[in-house]
Design a protein around this motif. Structure first.
Motif, PDB file in Angstrom:
ATOM      1  N   GLY A  26      48.879  34.586  45.816  1.00 31.10           N
ATOM      2  CA  GLY A  26      48.180  35.443  46.761  1.00 31.10           C
ATOM      3  C   GLY A  26      47.136  36.304  46.075  1.00 31.10           C
ATOM      4  O   GLY A  26      46.034  36.472  46.582  1.00 31.10           O
ATOM      5  N   ALA A  27      47.462  36.831  44.910  1.00 29.55           N
ATOM      6  CA  ALA A  27      46.522  37.656  44.152  1.00 29.55           C
ATOM      7  C   ALA A  27      45.333  36.817  43.679  1.00 29.55           C
ATOM      8  O   ALA A  27      44.190  37.274  43.716  1.00 29.55           O
ATOM      9  CB  ALA A  27      47.220  38.308  42.966  1.00 29.55           C
ATOM     10  N   GLU A  28      45.608  35.607  43.256  1.00 36.34           N
ATOM     11  CA  GLU A  28      44.515  34.716  42.826  1.00 36.34           C
ATOM     12  C   GLU A  28      43.596  34.393  44.004  1.00 36.34           C
ATOM     13  O   GLU A  28      42.378  34.378  43.859  1.00 36.34           O
ATOM     14  CB  GLU A  28      45.084  33.429  42.228  1.00 36.34           C
ATOM     15  CG  GLU A  28      45.716  33.627  40.868  1.00 36.34           C
ATOM     16  CD  GLU A  28      46.436  32.377  40.365  1.00 36.34           C
ATOM     17  OE1 GLU A  28      46.379  31.321  41.011  1.00 36.34           O
ATOM     18  OE2 GLU A  28      47.076  32.488  39.306  1.00 36.34           O
ATOM     19  N   ARG A  29      44.192  34.146  45.155  1.00 42.16           N
ATOM     20  CA  ARG A  29      43.401  33.854  46.354  1.00 42.16           C
ATOM     21  C   ARG A  29      42.544  35.070  46.720  1.00 42.16           C
ATOM     22  O   ARG A  29      41.369  34.930  47.073  1.00 42.16           O
ATOM     23  CB  ARG A  29      44.353  33.515  47.496  1.00 42.16           C
ATOM     24  CG  ARG A  29      43.774  32.566  48.489  1.00 42.16           C
ATOM     25  CD  ARG A  29      44.769  32.085  49.498  1.00 42.16           C
ATOM     26  NE  ARG A  29      46.103  32.050  48.927  1.00 42.16           N
ATOM     27  CZ  ARG A  29      47.215  31.935  49.612  1.00 42.16           C
ATOM     28  NH1 ARG A  29      47.170  31.834  50.906  1.00 42.16           N
ATOM     29  NH2 ARG A  29      48.394  31.920  49.034  1.00 42.16           N
ATOM     30  N   TYR A  30      43.102  36.257  46.635  1.00 36.42           N
ATOM     31  CA  TYR A  30      42.380  37.493  46.925  1.00 36.42           C
ATOM     32  C   TYR A  30      41.189  37.657  45.976  1.00 36.42           C
ATOM     33  O   TYR A  30      40.080  37.971  46.406  1.00 36.42           O
ATOM     34  CB  TYR A  30      43.331  38.687  46.812  1.00 36.42           C
ATOM     35  CG  TYR A  30      42.668  40.022  47.020  1.00 36.42           C
ATOM     36  CD1 TYR A  30      42.487  40.533  48.296  1.00 36.42           C
ATOM     37  CD2 TYR A  30      42.212  40.774  45.934  1.00 36.42           C
ATOM     38  CE1 TYR A  30      41.880  41.761  48.503  1.00 36.42           C
ATOM     39  CE2 TYR A  30      41.596  42.002  46.130  1.00 36.42           C
ATOM     40  CZ  TYR A  30      41.438  42.481  47.408  1.00 36.42           C
ATOM     41  OH  TYR A  30      40.819  43.686  47.597  1.00 36.42           O
ATOM     42  N   ARG A  31      41.436  37.454  44.670  1.00 37.81           N
ATOM     43  CA  ARG A  31      40.353  37.583  43.677  1.00 37.81           C
ATOM     44  C   ARG A  31      39.260  36.548  43.915  1.00 37.81           C
ATOM     45  O   ARG A  31      38.069  36.848  43.777  1.00 37.81           O
ATOM     46  CB  ARG A  31      40.913  37.459  42.264  1.00 37.81           C
ATOM     47  CG  ARG A  31      41.600  38.721  41.770  1.00 37.81           C
ATOM     48  CD  ARG A  31      41.895  38.672  40.279  1.00 37.81           C
ATOM     49  NE  ARG A  31      42.833  37.621  39.921  1.00 37.81           N
ATOM     50  CZ  ARG A  31      44.155  37.751  39.938  1.00 37.81           C
ATOM     51  NH1 ARG A  31      44.691  38.890  40.293  1.00 37.81           N
ATOM     52  NH2 ARG A  31      44.933  36.744  39.590  1.00 37.81           N
ATOM     53  N   ILE A  36      33.738  35.305  45.987  1.00 43.96           N
ATOM     54  CA  ILE A  36      32.874  34.636  46.967  1.00 43.96           C
ATOM     55  C   ILE A  36      32.123  35.676  47.789  1.00 43.96           C
ATOM     56  O   ILE A  36      30.904  35.582  47.971  1.00 43.96           O
ATOM     57  CB  ILE A  36      33.711  33.712  47.877  1.00 43.96           C
ATOM     58  CG1 ILE A  36      34.236  32.522  47.078  1.00 43.96           C
ATOM     59  CG2 ILE A  36      32.894  33.239  49.076  1.00 43.96           C
ATOM     60  CD1 ILE A  36      35.312  31.714  47.785  1.00 43.96           C
ATOM     61  N   ASP A  37      32.840  36.681  48.286  1.00 47.07           N
ATOM     62  CA  ASP A  37      32.209  37.747  49.076  1.00 47.07           C
ATOM     63  C   ASP A  37      31.102  38.439  48.295  1.00 47.07           C
ATOM     64  O   ASP A  37      30.009  38.672  48.822  1.00 47.07           O
ATOM     65  CB  ASP A  37      33.244  38.807  49.481  1.00 47.07           C
ATOM     66  CG  ASP A  37      34.169  38.367  50.599  1.00 47.07           C
ATOM     67  OD1 ASP A  37      34.020  37.239  51.112  1.00 47.07           O
ATOM     68  OD2 ASP A  37      35.058  39.166  50.949  1.00 47.07           O
ATOM     69  N   PRO A 135      32.166  43.500  52.450  1.00 49.38           N
ATOM     70  CA  PRO A 135      32.870  42.246  52.163  1.00 49.38           C
ATOM     71  C   PRO A 135      34.113  42.161  53.051  1.00 49.38           C
ATOM     72  O   PRO A 135      34.574  43.169  53.587  1.00 49.38           O
ATOM     73  CB  PRO A 135      33.239  42.369  50.685  1.00 49.38           C
ATOM     74  CG  PRO A 135      33.288  43.830  50.413  1.00 49.38           C
ATOM     75  CD  PRO A 135      32.288  44.460  51.345  1.00 49.38           C
ATOM     76  N   SER A 136      34.632  40.974  53.188  1.00 53.11           N
ATOM     77  CA  SER A 136      35.766  40.763  54.090  1.00 53.11           C
ATOM     78  C   SER A 136      36.967  41.633  53.739  1.00 53.11           C
ATOM     79  O   SER A 136      37.665  42.119  54.630  1.00 53.11           O
ATOM     80  CB  SER A 136      36.164  39.287  54.107  1.00 53.11           C
ATOM     81  OG  SER A 136      36.633  38.858  52.845  1.00 53.11           O
ATOM     82  N   ARG A 137      37.210  41.877  52.459  1.00 56.07           N
ATOM     83  CA  ARG A 137      38.402  42.631  52.060  1.00 56.07           C
ATOM     84  C   ARG A 137      38.355  44.083  52.525  1.00 56.07           C
ATOM     85  O   ARG A 137      39.380  44.749  52.575  1.00 56.07           O
ATOM     86  CB  ARG A 137      38.610  42.551  50.548  1.00 56.07           C
ATOM     87  CG  ARG A 137      37.518  43.200  49.719  1.00 56.07           C
ATOM     88  CD  ARG A 137      37.667  42.857  48.240  1.00 56.07           C
ATOM     89  NE  ARG A 137      36.602  43.364  47.426  1.00 56.07           N
ATOM     90  CZ  ARG A 137      35.436  42.760  47.233  1.00 56.07           C
ATOM     91  NH1 ARG A 137      35.189  41.608  47.809  1.00 56.07           N
ATOM     92  NH2 ARG A 137      34.513  43.298  46.459  1.00 56.07           N
ATOM     93  N   TYR A 138      37.192  44.608  52.879  1.00 57.56           N
ATOM     94  CA  TYR A 138      37.074  45.966  53.385  1.00 57.56           C
ATOM     95  C   TYR A 138      36.774  45.980  54.881  1.00 57.56           C
ATOM     96  O   TYR A 138      36.440  47.011  55.445  1.00 57.56           O
ATOM     97  CB  TYR A 138      36.008  46.746  52.613  1.00 57.56           C
ATOM     98  CG  TYR A 138      36.533  47.222  51.284  1.00 57.56           C
ATOM     99  CD1 TYR A 138      37.056  48.497  51.148  1.00 57.56           C
ATOM    100  CD2 TYR A 138      36.562  46.389  50.174  1.00 57.56           C
ATOM    101  CE1 TYR A 138      37.571  48.945  49.940  1.00 57.56           C
ATOM    102  CE2 TYR A 138      37.073  46.810  48.962  1.00 57.56           C
ATOM    103  CZ  TYR A 138      37.570  48.090  48.856  1.00 57.56           C
ATOM    104  OH  TYR A 138      38.093  48.515  47.653  1.00 57.56           O
TER     105      TYR A 138
END
Length: 167
Positions: A26-31, A36-37, A135-138
């Protein structure tokens, strides 16, 4: 008794190792999504000649453009209540996915709103207007928002007018 204890310890070790591996994935996918973002955001800023006006907020990857600074000297905290009007667009396509129109909702800055708003709204004062490129994460992360037609991992463009600030 020792055999039972040994079996329980081995089972616990397998469960812990499996759980850690899933978290790492999951952490790798997040990074990877963050990378990409960030690439897409940089390309958008360059392609649209926003290098001189878009300011990055710390290391978040969130950018803001002050369209009108507003006036006042409000201090923003997690309990600050803000009244806003906004238009939300998908950054890469420009498609409008939500807009308040003449309705101006109020939110508590520390909860109930996405992280990029918590970072971007304090960049202006009452009466101000800010554009937040996020970015998507925010924004909404890997979660699709079907009610608004927002796909998972969408970069967002918010144009926000700050109508009121209450502490």
């Amino acid at each position: 008794m020792n055999r039972i204890l040994l079996v329980i310890c081995c089972f616990a070790a397998v469960v812990i190792a499996t759980g850690c591996k899933k978290s790492l994935v999951g952490a790798e996918r997040y990074r990877e999504q963050a990378r990409i973002d960030d690439e897409l955001m940089q390309k958008y800023i360059t392609d649209n000649n926003l290098q001189d006006v878009a300011k990055r907020i710390d290391t978040s990857g969130v950018y803001y453009i002050v369209l009108n600074p507003g006036s006042g000297n409000a201090v923003f905290t997690n309990s600050t209540r803000v009244t806003v009007g906004y238009t939300a667009k998908l950054l890469l396509t420009g498609q409008t996915v939500d807009s308040t129109g003449t309705f101006h909702p109020s939110y508590t800055l520390g909860s109930g709103i996405i992280r990029s708003w918590q970072l971007g709204i304090p960049q202006v004062q009452k009466g101000g207007r800010v554009r937040i490129l996020t970015p998507s994460r925010y924004a909404y992360g890997p979660y699709e928002q079907p009610k608004y037609g927002i796909p998972a991992n969408s970069l967002m463009d918010f144009d926000i007018t700050l109508y009121d600030v209450t502490n």
